[in-house]
Design an enzyme around this catalytic site. Structure first.
Site, PDB file in Angstrom:
ATOM      1  N   GLY A  49       4.003 -62.484 -36.090  1.00  0.00           N
ATOM      2  CA  GLY A  49       3.954 -63.968 -36.329  1.00  0.00           C
ATOM      3  C   GLY A  49       3.357 -64.795 -35.005  1.00  0.00           C
ATOM      4  O   GLY A  49       2.722 -64.120 -34.002  1.00  0.00           O
ATOM      5  N   LYS A  67       8.303 -75.166 -36.434  1.00  0.00           N
ATOM      6  CA  LYS A  67       7.871 -73.865 -36.877  1.00  0.00           C
ATOM      7  C   LYS A  67       8.724 -73.210 -38.094  1.00  0.00           C
ATOM      8  O   LYS A  67       8.069 -72.976 -38.947  1.00  0.00           O
ATOM      9  CB  LYS A  67       7.783 -72.957 -35.453  1.00  0.00           C
ATOM     10  CG  LYS A  67       7.518 -71.512 -35.607  1.00  0.00           C
ATOM     11  CD  LYS A  67       6.006 -71.356 -36.417  1.00  0.00           C
ATOM     12  CE  LYS A  67       5.721 -69.761 -36.327  1.00  0.00           C
ATOM     13  NZ  LYS A  67       4.411 -69.461 -37.040  1.00  0.00           N
ATOM     14  N   CYS A  74       4.882 -74.966 -44.124  1.00  0.00           N
ATOM     15  CA  CYS A  74       4.017 -76.173 -44.385  1.00  0.00           C
ATOM     16  C   CYS A  74       4.545 -77.216 -45.244  1.00  0.00           C
ATOM     17  O   CYS A  74       4.117 -78.310 -45.451  1.00  0.00           O
ATOM     18  CB  CYS A  74       2.667 -75.477 -45.154  1.00  0.00           C
ATOM     19  SG  CYS A  74       3.364 -74.494 -46.715  1.00  0.00           S
ATOM     20  N   ALA A 110      -0.752 -57.602 -38.923  1.00  0.00           N
ATOM     21  CA  ALA A 110      -1.433 -58.560 -39.916  1.00  0.00           C
ATOM     22  C   ALA A 110      -0.504 -60.010 -39.505  1.00  0.00           C
ATOM     23  O   ALA A 110       0.255 -59.880 -38.844  1.00  0.00           O
ATOM     24  CB  ALA A 110      -0.896 -58.039 -41.539  1.00  0.00           C
ATOM     25  N   HIS A 142       5.411 -64.324 -43.895  1.00  0.00           N
ATOM     26  CA  HIS A 142       4.711 -63.684 -44.793  1.00  0.00           C
ATOM     27  C   HIS A 142       3.990 -62.572 -44.518  1.00  0.00           C
ATOM     28  O   HIS A 142       4.121 -61.494 -45.648  1.00  0.00           O
ATOM     29  CB  HIS A 142       3.610 -64.879 -44.817  1.00  0.00           C
ATOM     30  CG  HIS A 142       4.194 -66.245 -44.899  1.00  0.00           C
ATOM     31  ND1 HIS A 142       5.041 -66.805 -45.714  1.00  0.00           N
ATOM     32  CD2 HIS A 142       3.825 -67.304 -44.089  1.00  0.00           C
ATOM     33  CE1 HIS A 142       5.286 -68.179 -45.461  1.00  0.00           C
ATOM     34  NE2 HIS A 142       4.658 -68.540 -44.391  1.00  0.00           N
TER      35      HIS A 142
END
Length: 444
Positions: free
Chosen positions: A112, A132, A42, A277, A10
């Site tokens: 990540g 994951k 998710c 990030a 993401h």
């Protein structure tokens, strides 16, 4: 400007695309060890439970689309060495084993997180699955087709959802966690007691307050040995939690204890021209006004956007996070934002108070209605709202978003109590339950 983006889930996607929006002339290269991008992990539990229309729709972007927009995509290329001071990185083509070293003007770390895998005997067994990425998802989905029983280790969001979906699709399920409650870090005991009752009603064995000691492969599957017992099943799924995947950068950039890279409000790290990030980075947690580690897709997306906006110069500040989230288990909706008592105590916050109310979400003259339980937590001295949670068979998820805004804007319980919430009998009481719980807090 030559920019390297390391990792592309993401945060990596939104960073790369945002950089080109800010500087269309930028030379952006993305390095990703996997074959795909943008997988919404998710949705794994929902896919296991046959609630996904098409697994291809669990991806919201593609390599082809990013390349068409001018981003150089080096898929199945693993970055194996980075020198942040010299802005140099070495990457390995996982198909040919060829290694290449290049230099960049700016580097974005969006590597990540990785599943927590304790060094327990047998944890790498054939019938034990991580939860994951896309490869993990397809492996679990395939194994679940024939599984008659499953053990899920970890009763946070991931483990709780996987265990629920196994149980409603005919798989005899055991759910194990080292803490003594399901979702112990997410919701208060009143809520988790009811959810635990639902698990038991669906024939789920709860092994709570137990630490896994080892795994053994059996003739038919796997045995899990804890400090309090032994459990056998066809398969086991690990949902223990995550840690930032930042080993490459240890000693080169400032981090918190768990390895998350500290970023400022513009996503800049302690090293010039290096940004971070997503799950590899810290977030600014508004309820405590401190850096924290909260690996959520929502945080990763917003931080990735900010990397793009700030890649040339500091321009747009990060507004922080409240760790707003929701989950549905056995047709019960649970949503939260900010601190609960467990989270407050874990962060050394003691000067707080809480209140809980229960009321039907809409008037009783309607043909149907259902109760909502609402809890609010606030700072006793400042009366500032710090967190809250909601529980009902009614969809109360968006109320957590409203509470999130209140926390972000440092509203007091008095201000929240007098906020303008709609009344219409189809949707709400004359005093909405969010306003009502704030009124109860103010009165207390």
């Amino acid at each position: 400007m030559k920019v390297a983006v390391i990792g592309c889930t993401h945060a990596g996607i939104f960073s790369a695309r945002g950089i080109l929006e800010t500087d269309p002339e930028a030379d952006v290269t993305v390095f990703e060890r996997n074959k795909s991008v943008s997988f919404l992990s998710c949705g794994i539990a929902l896919w296991v439970g046959n609630h996904v229309s098409d697994p291809a729709k669990m991806f919201y972007d593609s390599v082809e689309s990013m390349e068409a927009d001018g981003i150089k995509m080096k898929m199945q290329h693993d970055v194996i060495e980075v020198d942040l001071a010299t802005k140099t990185l070495t990457y390995k083509n996982l198909i040919t084993d060829e290694e290449t070293t290049e230099q960049y003007d700016k580097i974005v770390i969006t590597t990540g997180s990785k599943p927590i895998l304790p060094p327990l005997p047998g944890i790498d067994g054939a019938n034990i699955f991580k939860c994951k990425n896309w490869d993990d998802a397809t492996a679990i989905k395939e194994a679940a087709k024939d599984a008659k029983s499953a053990i899920v280790i970890g009763a946070g969001y991931i483990g709780a959802e996987i265990a629920e979906q196994f149980s409603v699709t005919g798989v005899k399920t055991t759910l194990i966690d080292g803490l003594n409650r399901v979702l112990a870090k997410n919701f208060n005991k009143e809520i988790t007691d009811e959810i635990e009752a639902e698990y038991k009603n669906h024939d789920v064995t709860l092994g709570l307050g137990q630490m896994v000691q080892s795994f053994e492969q059996t003739e038919n599957g796997v045995k899990v040995i804890t400090d309090k017992g032994e459990y056998e099943a066809d398969i086991a799924v690990l949902g223990i939690g995550f840690l930032p995947r930042t080993d490459l950068f240890t000693g080169q950039v400032e981090m918190i204890k768990n390895g998350a890279i500290i970023v400022d409000k513009y996503m800049q790290t302690s090293v010039p021209d290096v940004y971070a990030a997503g799950d590899s980075a810290t977030v600014f947690y508004n309820p405590t006004q401190q850096n924290d580690y909260i690996p959520l897709a929502t945080n990763a997306v917003r931080q990735g956007i900010l990397v793009g906006k700030n890649i040339l110069k500091p321009t747009v500040e990060y507004l922080g996070t409240q760790s707003t989230s929701a989950v549905e288990l056995y047709d019960h909706a649970m949503a939260a934002s900010g601190l609960n008592e467990q989270l407050a105590q874990a962060r050394g916050i003691t000067d707080y108070d809480t209140v809980t109310i229960e009321q039907d979400y809409r008037p009783d003259f309607m043909l149907t209605t259902t109760p909502v339980r609402a809890t609010l937590l606030w700072d006793v001295k400042t009366r500032r709202v710090l967190g809250g949670e909601f529980y009902s068979k009614h969809d109360i998820s968006q109320t957590a978003n409203a509470l999130s805004l209140a926390i972000q804007n440092q509203m007091t319980i008095d201000e929240l109590a007098m906020s303008d919430f709609l009344f219409q009998p189809n949707f709400s009481q004359p005093i909405n339950f969010l306003g009502a719980v704030a009124m109860a807090a103010a009165a207390k």
